[in-house]
Design a protein around this motif. Structure first.
Motif, PDB file in Angstrom:
ATOM      1  N   ARG A   1       5.457   3.588   8.901  1.00  0.00           N
ATOM      2  CA  ARG A   1       6.797   3.234   8.450  1.00  0.00           C
ATOM      3  C   ARG A   1       7.792   3.580   9.545  1.00  0.00           C
ATOM      4  O   ARG A   1       7.545   4.493  10.353  1.00  0.00           O
ATOM      5  CB  ARG A   1       7.160   4.021   7.180  1.00  0.00           C
ATOM      6  CG  ARG A   1       6.449   3.543   5.919  1.00  0.00           C
ATOM      7  CD  ARG A   1       6.997   2.197   5.442  1.00  0.00           C
ATOM      8  NE  ARG A   1       6.393   1.761   4.201  1.00  0.00           N
ATOM      9  CZ  ARG A   1       5.377   0.888   4.098  1.00  0.00           C
ATOM     10  NH1 ARG A   1       4.849   0.370   5.209  1.00  0.00           N
ATOM     11  NH2 ARG A   1       4.923   0.525   2.933  1.00  0.00           N
TER      12      ARG A   1
ATOM     13  N   ALA B   1       0.837  -1.213   0.000  1.00  0.00           N
ATOM     14  CA  ALA B   1       0.000   0.000   0.000  1.00  0.00           C
ATOM     15  C   ALA B   1       0.866   1.255   0.000  1.00  0.00           C
ATOM     16  O   ALA B   1       0.457   2.296  -0.509  1.00  0.00           O
ATOM     17  CB  ALA B   1      -0.902  -0.003   1.233  1.00  0.00           C
TER      18      ALA B   1
ATOM     19  N   HIS C   1       7.211  -6.269  10.663  1.00  0.00           N
ATOM     20  CA  HIS C   1       6.501  -5.685   9.506  1.00  0.00           C
ATOM     21  C   HIS C   1       5.517  -6.691   8.893  1.00  0.00           C
ATOM     22  O   HIS C   1       5.605  -7.042   7.711  1.00  0.00           O
ATOM     23  CB  HIS C   1       7.503  -5.204   8.439  1.00  0.00           C
ATOM     24  CG  HIS C   1       6.918  -4.191   7.491  1.00  0.00           C
ATOM     25  ND1 HIS C   1       7.624  -3.139   6.980  1.00  0.00           N
ATOM     26  CD2 HIS C   1       5.683  -4.088   6.946  1.00  0.00           C
ATOM     27  CE1 HIS C   1       6.856  -2.430   6.165  1.00  0.00           C
ATOM     28  NE2 HIS C   1       5.673  -2.990   6.127  1.00  0.00           N
TER      29      HIS C   1
END
Ligand code: NDP
Ligand code: OXD
Length: 308
Positions: free
Chosen positions: A223, A67, A271
């Motif tokens: 992030r 994404a 992640h």
């Protein structure tokens, strides 16, 4: 004319299988078996290869396998080639699950309870009712909104902060930098779901932590670059924050010896908050290719000036 995939190799084999079933007329290649680069019209990547513009001279579309698109250096992409971010439903489903898990874990003091267990301490931690735990989401895009929708079920007072104004039923929405402090002042659990851009890099820093209620908690699923890692450690030490759930880090994989590995107030995952699902991803890219051939608007097209 070929479709080239450069990302997780195991999932690439699944992409190949779905491509063969859904679009046998479009040859699918897995990096590094690129074939004739001039034949590559469509490229789907997680880490972009170098020299995209000169190697793949006839590119028509570039897809991010995820994404986010912060891994791209836009100046390396031919300006006329649309960059498309992944808009397949599996990503939102995974993110909603993870965000719910993380918010509930922090709400129910799981990080502290795990630390107590490691020290063989049997001690109650008083329950705070959900109605008294204010949850705030930074980034009211596709994922931020999906997460808030699910969190409504638990009765937390909900707020969201975004670049442009949003109206979401049951959520107090704030827009723009000038409202950030007001948003933070009433947020006990802060969840970052921003894209990483020049404007948002390092946004989770000491001055932001100081603006939260004392002992607030953090979830970073955006992030690693959003977070100033040393500031998080210092804020935990000062008690400004009481714990954090992190799915992303500045350097991934997290290097050996990094303070996050063993920090008693940090729950760290590699992640995995959400993952692109091959079957629905292939459906999305084939739909996008069809739209592109018909000259239609492309959902997920990245605005390079905006950076996401
Ligand atoms: P969207 O593009 O749909 O939404 C981004 C939102 O952030 C928009 O509402 C946008 O505002 C807002 N925004 C952008 N810049 C700013 C800013 N400077 N200040 C305030 N708000 C801002 O993205 P998604 O929701 O799909 O994804 C968000 C991010 O989540 C991805 O970029 C990726 O980094 C991360 N992610 C992480 C995953 C993981 O496994 N950990 C998995 C998937 C995504 P506006 O409405 O004005 O455009
Ligand atoms: C994504 C991710 O951007 O997995 O999809 O982080």
């Amino acid at each position: 004319m070929t479709f080239l995939y450069k990302a997780n190799a195991t999932r690439g084999l699944e992409w190949a299988r779905h491509f063969a079933a859904r679009a046998p007329e479009l040859p699918f290649r897995l990096w590094p078996d690129i074939g004739d680069p001039a034949e590559v019209r469509y490229l789907a990547v997680w880490s972009p290869p170098e020299n995209i513009a000169t190697t793949f001279r006839n590119l028509e579309l570039v897809f991010s396998v995820g994404a986010g698109v912060d891994q791209f250096d836009f100046s390396q992409l031919p300006p006329h080639v649309p960059l498309i971010r992944m808009l397949e439903p599996g990503i939102a489903e995974g993110m909603v699950e993870y965000a719910t898990m993380a918010v509930l874990a922090l709400h129910r003091d799981l990080v502290h309870l795990i630390a107590q267990q490691r020290q063989q301490i049997w001690r109650e931690i008083r329950i705070t009712p959900a109605a008294k735990r204010r949850v705030g989401v930074m980034g009211l895009g596709l994922l931020g909104q999906a997460v808030l929708e699910r969190l409504k079920l638990f009765g937390f007072p909900l707020a969201g902060w975004n670049r442009s104004p949003r109206t979401i039923e049951g959520v107090t929405c704030y827009a723009g930098r000038e409202t950030l402090l007001d948003f933070l002042a009433q947020t006990d659990i802060l969840l970052c779901l921003l894209p990483l851009t020049d404007e948002t890099r390092g946004i989770l820093n000491m001055s932001l932590f100081e603006a939260l209620p004392h002992g607030a908690q953090l979830v970073n699923v955006g992030r690693g670059g959003h977070l100033v890692e040393a500031d998080l450690i210092a804020a935990l030490e000062r008690g400004l924050l009481s714990s954090a759930v992190l799915d992303v880090a500045e350097q991934e994989p997290l290097p050996a010896g990094h303070p996050f590995w063993n920090h008693p107030r940090i729950l760290l995952t590699p992640h995995i908050a959400s993952m692109t699902t091959p079957e629905t991803a292939v459906e999305f890219v084939l739909d996008t290719i069809g739209r592109h051939r018909r000259g239609e608007i492309l959902p997920g097209r990245v605005d390079r000036d905006r950076g996401y």
